[in-house]
Write a protein that holds these residues in place. Structure first.
Motif, PDB file in Angstrom:
ATOM      1  N   TRP A 204       0.847  -1.190   0.000  1.00  0.00           N
ATOM      2  CA  TRP A 204       0.000   0.000   0.000  1.00  0.00           C
ATOM      3  C   TRP A 204       0.877   1.232   0.000  1.00  0.00           C
ATOM      4  O   TRP A 204       1.950   1.244   0.607  1.00  0.00           O
ATOM      5  N   THR A 205       0.395   2.304  -0.629  1.00  0.00           N
ATOM      6  CA  THR A 205       1.143   3.554  -0.653  1.00  0.00           C
ATOM      7  C   THR A 205       0.944   4.304   0.665  1.00  0.00           C
ATOM      8  O   THR A 205      -0.010   4.040   1.407  1.00  0.00           O
ATOM      9  N   VAL A 206       1.823   5.260   0.921  1.00  0.00           N
ATOM     10  CA  VAL A 206       1.701   6.095   2.114  1.00  0.00           C
ATOM     11  C   VAL A 206       0.412   6.911   2.037  1.00  0.00           C
ATOM     12  O   VAL A 206      -0.244   7.140   3.044  1.00  0.00           O
ATOM     13  N   ARG A 207       0.056   7.322   0.848  1.00  0.00           N
ATOM     14  CA  ARG A 207      -1.190   8.083   0.686  1.00  0.00           C
ATOM     15  C   ARG A 207      -2.397   7.263   1.128  1.00  0.00           C
ATOM     16  O   ARG A 207      -3.275   7.753   1.846  1.00  0.00           O
ATOM     17  N   GLU A 208      -2.464   5.993   0.706  1.00  0.00           N
ATOM     18  CA  GLU A 208      -3.576   5.128   1.105  1.00  0.00           C
ATOM     19  C   GLU A 208      -3.579   4.913   2.621  1.00  0.00           C
ATOM     20  O   GLU A 208      -4.628   4.959   3.271  1.00  0.00           O
ATOM     21  N   LEU A 209      -2.399   4.679   3.179  1.00  0.00           N
ATOM     22  CA  LEU A 209      -2.293   4.471   4.623  1.00  0.00           C
ATOM     23  C   LEU A 209      -2.671   5.742   5.384  1.00  0.00           C
ATOM     24  O   LEU A 209      -3.401   5.683   6.387  1.00  0.00           O
ATOM     25  N   SER A 210      -2.208   6.890   4.913  1.00  0.00           N
ATOM     26  CA  SER A 210      -2.503   8.157   5.577  1.00  0.00           C
ATOM     27  C   SER A 210      -3.995   8.440   5.570  1.00  0.00           C
ATOM     28  O   SER A 210      -4.561   8.893   6.573  1.00  0.00           O
ATOM     29  N   ARG A 211      -4.641   8.203   4.459  1.00  0.00           N
ATOM     30  CA  ARG A 211      -6.097   8.415   4.378  1.00  0.00           C
ATOM     31  C   ARG A 211      -6.838   7.509   5.357  1.00  0.00           C
ATOM     32  O   ARG A 211      -7.799   7.928   5.994  1.00  0.00           O
ATOM     33  N   THR A 212      -6.387   6.288   5.473  1.00  0.00           N
ATOM     34  CA  THR A 212      -7.013   5.357   6.411  1.00  0.00           C
ATOM     35  C   THR A 212      -6.801   5.830   7.850  1.00  0.00           C
ATOM     36  O   THR A 212      -7.751   5.881   8.640  1.00  0.00           O
ATOM     37  N   ILE A 213      -5.580   6.180   8.189  1.00  0.00           N
ATOM     38  CA  ILE A 213      -5.267   6.633   9.551  1.00  0.00           C
ATOM     39  C   ILE A 213      -6.028   7.909   9.881  1.00  0.00           C
ATOM     40  O   ILE A 213      -6.537   8.067  10.998  1.00  0.00           O
ATOM     41  N   ASP A 214      -6.132   8.823   8.915  1.00  0.00           N
ATOM     42  CA  ASP A 214      -6.794  10.104   9.163  1.00  0.00           C
ATOM     43  C   ASP A 214      -8.289   9.960   9.446  1.00  0.00           C
ATOM     44  O   ASP A 214      -8.919  10.901   9.930  1.00  0.00           O
ATOM     45  N   LYS A 215      -8.846   8.815   9.174  1.00  0.00           N
ATOM     46  CA  LYS A 215     -10.268   8.569   9.481  1.00  0.00           C
ATOM     47  C   LYS A 215     -10.480   7.995  10.881  1.00  0.00           C
ATOM     48  O   LYS A 215     -11.604   7.938  11.359  1.00  0.00           O
ATOM     49  N   PHE A 216      -9.405   7.576  11.546  1.00  0.00           N
ATOM     50  CA  PHE A 216      -9.521   7.031  12.896  1.00  0.00           C
ATOM     51  C   PHE A 216      -9.997   8.118  13.851  1.00  0.00           C
ATOM     52  O   PHE A 216      -9.566   9.276  13.768  1.00  0.00           O
ATOM     53  N   GLN A 217     -10.840   7.749  14.788  1.00  0.00           N
ATOM     54  CA  GLN A 217     -11.368   8.716  15.755  1.00  0.00           C
ATOM     55  C   GLN A 217     -10.252   9.356  16.590  1.00  0.00           C
ATOM     56  O   GLN A 217     -10.260  10.558  16.809  1.00  0.00           O
ATOM     57  N   ASP A 218      -9.288   8.555  17.023  1.00  0.00           N
ATOM     58  CA  ASP A 218      -8.204   9.124  17.832  1.00  0.00           C
ATOM     59  C   ASP A 218      -7.325  10.071  17.012  1.00  0.00           C
ATOM     60  O   ASP A 218      -6.825  11.067  17.524  1.00  0.00           O
ATOM     61  N   ARG A 219      -7.163   9.813  15.718  1.00  0.00           N
ATOM     62  CA  ARG A 219      -6.392  10.719  14.852  1.00  0.00           C
ATOM     63  C   ARG A 219      -7.148  12.037  14.676  1.00  0.00           C
ATOM     64  O   ARG A 219      -6.548  13.111  14.694  1.00  0.00           O
ATOM     65  N   LEU A 220      -8.463  11.967  14.520  1.00  0.00           N
ATOM     66  CA  LEU A 220      -9.257  13.188  14.391  1.00  0.00           C
ATOM     67  C   LEU A 220      -9.116  14.052  15.639  1.00  0.00           C
ATOM     68  O   LEU A 220      -9.003  15.273  15.552  1.00  0.00           O
ATOM     69  N   ARG A 221      -9.099  13.410  16.813  1.00  0.00           N
ATOM     70  CA  ARG A 221      -8.914  14.144  18.067  1.00  0.00           C
ATOM     71  C   ARG A 221      -7.516  14.776  18.134  1.00  0.00           C
ATOM     72  O   ARG A 221      -7.361  15.905  18.593  1.00  0.00           O
ATOM     73  N   GLU A 222      -6.505  14.042  17.684  1.00  0.00           N
ATOM     74  CA  GLU A 222      -5.136  14.571  17.677  1.00  0.00           C
ATOM     75  C   GLU A 222      -5.043  15.840  16.826  1.00  0.00           C
ATOM     76  O   GLU A 222      -4.443  16.829  17.242  1.00  0.00           O
ATOM     77  N   VAL A 223      -5.637  15.805  15.648  1.00  0.00           N
ATOM     78  CA  VAL A 223      -5.597  16.957  14.752  1.00  0.00           C
ATOM     79  C   VAL A 223      -6.340  18.125  15.387  1.00  0.00           C
ATOM     80  O   VAL A 223      -5.863  19.272  15.347  1.00  0.00           O
ATOM     81  N   GLU A 224      -7.481  17.863  15.991  1.00  0.00           N
ATOM     82  CA  GLU A 224      -8.254  18.912  16.657  1.00  0.00           C
ATOM     83  C   GLU A 224      -7.467  19.516  17.821  1.00  0.00           C
ATOM     84  O   GLU A 224      -7.447  20.736  17.992  1.00  0.00           O
ATOM     85  N   ASP A 225      -6.808  18.684  18.602  1.00  0.00           N
ATOM     86  CA  ASP A 225      -6.009  19.184  19.730  1.00  0.00           C
ATOM     87  C   ASP A 225      -4.860  20.066  19.237  1.00  0.00           C
ATOM     88  O   ASP A 225      -4.534  21.059  19.876  1.00  0.00           O
ATOM     89  N   ARG A 226      -4.234  19.709  18.135  1.00  0.00           N
ATOM     90  CA  ARG A 226      -3.131  20.502  17.584  1.00  0.00           C
ATOM     91  C   ARG A 226      -3.626  21.852  17.094  1.00  0.00           C
ATOM     92  O   ARG A 226      -2.919  22.847  17.179  1.00  0.00           O
ATOM     93  N   ARG A 227      -4.835  21.887  16.545  1.00  0.00           N
ATOM     94  CA  ARG A 227      -5.403  23.166  16.086  1.00  0.00           C
ATOM     95  C   ARG A 227      -5.669  24.107  17.249  1.00  0.00           C
ATOM     96  O   ARG A 227      -5.502  25.306  17.127  1.00  0.00           O
ATOM     97  N   GLU A 228      -6.107  23.550  18.372  1.00  0.00           N
ATOM     98  CA  GLU A 228      -6.443  24.364  19.538  1.00  0.00           C
ATOM     99  C   GLU A 228      -5.197  24.947  20.192  1.00  0.00           C
ATOM    100  O   GLU A 228      -5.252  25.996  20.813  1.00  0.00           O
ATOM    101  N   ASN A 229      -4.085  24.245  20.096  1.00  0.00           N
ATOM    102  CA  ASN A 229      -2.846  24.722  20.749  1.00  0.00           C
ATOM    103  C   ASN A 229      -2.083  25.653  19.921  1.00  0.00           C
ATOM    104  O   ASN A 229      -1.888  26.095  19.065  1.00  0.00           O
TER     105      ASN A 229
END
Length: 148
Positions: A123-148
């Motif tokens: 699998w390509t990194v793009r495919e893996l990244s898209r899959t990971i970015d849909k995880f609930q914990d990843r969504l929370r990580e991105v949201e936390d980084r935006r707030e800080n």
């Protein structure tokens, strides 16, 4: 004589500071690690292991997968990914006992320790990244980084 000595010594100061700065910089995290002796529980809640299995390091699919992963390492490191490799089917490692691969297999494990994805081909990194970015914990990580 003293001004010359001071001039000579001051010329070494930038070099000394540069060496000290290099020594204090943390070593960049390693993306790829051998997986034969690794326990997946050691990554719980802080890394997302991608385990790449093959029956030989010469397997063309294994080689292709490793090129794909290492060529875009920054994207994976940003997502807290560590790549574990296991290319020795005998003796059976703890990873092989736990994940039970057959030949080449890519397994994505979440931070919670659960298997999120199994693929029998690279699998390509793009495919893996898209899959990971849909995880609930990843969504929370991105949201936390935006707030800080």
């Amino acid at each position: 004589m003293k001004p010359i000595l001071a001039l000579v010594l001051s010329s070494f100061l930038p070099l000394t500071l540069a060496v000290a700065a290099q020594a204090s910089e943390p070593e960049p995290p390693s993306l790829v690690q051998p997986g034969e002796e690794v326990d997946l529980s050691s990554f719980l809640w802080h890394k997302r292991p991608i385990v790449v299995f093959a029956d030989s390091p010469e397997d063309p699919r294994f080689k292709e997968q490793m090129i794909l992963l290492t060529s875009e390492a920054e994207a994976l490191l940003e997502r807290d990914v560590v790549v574990l490799t296991d290319t020795t089917p005998k003796p059976t490692s703890a990873l092989r006992k736990q994940l039970r691969p057959r030949g080449f297999m890519l397994v994505l494990v979440g931070k919670d320790g659960g298997v999120k994805l199994r693929k029998p081909h690279p699998w390509t990194v793009r495919e893996l990244s898209r899959t990971i970015d849909k995880f609930q914990d990843r969504l929370r990580e991105v949201e936390d980084r935006r707030e800080n």
